[in-house]
Write a protein that holds these residues in place. Structure first.
Motif, mmCIF file in Angstrom:
data_model
loop_
_atom_site.group_PDB
_atom_site.id
_atom_site.type_symbol
_atom_site.label_atom_id
_atom_site.label_comp_id
_atom_site.label_asym_id
_atom_site.label_seq_id
_atom_site.Cartn_x
_atom_site.Cartn_y
_atom_site.Cartn_z
ATOM 1 N N UNK A 6 -43.482 80.756 75.730
ATOM 2 C CA UNK A 6 -42.107 81.040 75.318
ATOM 3 C C UNK A 6 -41.158 80.489 76.383
ATOM 4 N N UNK A 7 -40.279 79.542 76.020
ATOM 5 C CA UNK A 7 -39.453 78.860 77.018
ATOM 6 C C UNK A 7 -37.958 79.141 76.923
ATOM 7 N N UNK A 8 -37.462 79.542 75.752
ATOM 8 C CA UNK A 8 -36.019 79.704 75.625
ATOM 9 C C UNK A 8 -35.692 80.659 74.483
ATOM 10 N N UNK A 9 -34.633 81.438 74.666
ATOM 11 C CA UNK A 9 -34.131 82.322 73.619
ATOM 12 C C UNK A 9 -32.618 82.175 73.546
ATOM 13 N N UNK A 10 -32.112 82.049 72.322
ATOM 14 C CA UNK A 10 -30.677 81.995 72.068
ATOM 15 C C UNK A 10 -30.357 83.030 70.999
ATOM 16 N N UNK A 11 -29.128 83.525 71.000
ATOM 17 C CA UNK A 11 -28.702 84.397 69.908
ATOM 18 C C UNK A 11 -27.457 83.797 69.266
ATOM 19 N N UNK A 12 -27.299 84.081 67.992
ATOM 20 C CA UNK A 12 -26.156 83.583 67.241
ATOM 21 C C UNK A 12 -25.526 84.771 66.529
ATOM 22 N N UNK A 13 -24.236 84.986 66.764
ATOM 23 C CA UNK A 13 -23.496 86.038 66.089
ATOM 24 C C UNK A 13 -22.699 85.396 64.970
ATOM 25 N N UNK A 14 -22.824 85.940 63.785
ATOM 26 C CA UNK A 14 -22.138 85.399 62.616
ATOM 27 C C UNK A 14 -21.118 86.439 62.159
ATOM 28 N N UNK A 15 -19.873 85.986 62.066
ATOM 29 C CA UNK A 15 -18.756 86.861 61.713
ATOM 30 C C UNK A 15 -18.240 86.527 60.316
ATOM 31 N N UNK A 16 -17.837 87.540 59.576
ATOM 32 C CA UNK A 16 -17.200 87.350 58.275
ATOM 33 C C UNK A 16 -15.737 87.012 58.540
ATOM 34 N N UNK A 17 -15.320 85.801 58.115
ATOM 35 C CA UNK A 17 -13.973 85.330 58.424
ATOM 36 C C UNK A 17 -13.055 85.326 57.214
ATOM 37 N N UNK A 19 -12.429 84.864 52.791
ATOM 38 C CA UNK A 19 -12.875 84.266 51.539
ATOM 39 C C UNK A 19 -12.072 82.994 51.311
ATOM 40 N N UNK A 20 -12.747 81.935 50.844
ATOM 41 C CA UNK A 20 -12.043 80.675 50.581
ATOM 42 C C UNK A 20 -11.348 80.729 49.216
ATOM 43 N N UNK A 21 -10.723 79.620 48.820
ATOM 44 C CA UNK A 21 -9.948 79.568 47.575
ATOM 45 C C UNK A 21 -10.806 79.739 46.327
ATOM 46 N N UNK A 22 -12.090 79.461 46.448
ATOM 47 C CA UNK A 22 -12.996 79.597 45.305
ATOM 48 C C UNK A 22 -13.679 80.961 45.257
ATOM 49 N N UNK A 23 -13.371 81.826 46.202
ATOM 50 C CA UNK A 23 -13.955 83.162 46.227
ATOM 51 C C UNK A 23 -15.249 83.274 47.000
ATOM 52 N N UNK A 24 -15.626 82.206 47.702
ATOM 53 C CA UNK A 24 -16.852 82.230 48.504
ATOM 54 C C UNK A 24 -16.563 82.768 49.899
ATOM 55 N N UNK A 25 -17.511 83.508 50.475
ATOM 56 C CA UNK A 25 -17.282 84.030 51.825
ATOM 57 C C UNK A 25 -17.265 82.900 52.866
ATOM 58 N N UNK A 26 -16.444 83.085 53.892
ATOM 59 C CA UNK A 26 -16.342 82.137 55.001
ATOM 60 C C UNK A 26 -16.890 82.827 56.241
ATOM 61 N N UNK A 27 -17.743 82.118 56.990
ATOM 62 C CA UNK A 27 -18.346 82.681 58.184
ATOM 63 C C UNK A 27 -18.017 81.824 59.398
ATOM 64 N N UNK A 28 -17.910 82.478 60.542
ATOM 65 C CA UNK A 28 -17.761 81.790 61.821
ATOM 66 C C UNK A 28 -18.938 82.184 62.683
ATOM 67 N N UNK A 29 -19.471 81.207 63.423
ATOM 68 C CA UNK A 29 -20.649 81.445 64.254
ATOM 69 C C UNK A 29 -20.329 81.225 65.719
ATOM 70 N N UNK A 30 -20.951 82.035 66.552
ATOM 71 C CA UNK A 30 -20.850 81.870 68.003
ATOM 72 C C UNK A 30 -22.248 82.020 68.576
#
Length: 72
Positions: A6-17, A19-30
């Motif tokens: 095991x050499x590396x670990x990363x985490x990704x946080x996904x936020x609910x940002x 809804x777009x114009x078509x009604x689909x959810x928009x997400x932002x990642x860090x």
């Protein structure tokens, strides 16, 4: 027989940002790199919750990305 290292670990946080114009959810990642490779799921969850509390967007999901080397 092959072994993994095991050499590396990363985490990704996904936020609910929103809804777009078509009604689909928009997400932002860090992403956060160089997480301690021996961290448990509970430790990562607690750290992610603490980081997310500093953001105005609601936390949607936490992802863990582990990288391993396979050798002989």
């Amino acid at each position: 027989m092959a072994n993994t290292n095991h050499v590396d670990t990363n985490i990704r946080l996904i936020y609910a940002a929103g809804i777009d114009q078509e009604g689909n959810p928009v997400f932002k990642r860090k992403s956060y790199n160089n997480v301690k490779t021996t961290s448990t799921a509970d430790e990562i969850f607690q750290a992610a919750q603490a980081i997310a509390s500093l953001c105005q967007l609601p936390l949607y999901k936490i992802e863990r990305d582990d990288k391993s080397e396979i050798n002989e």
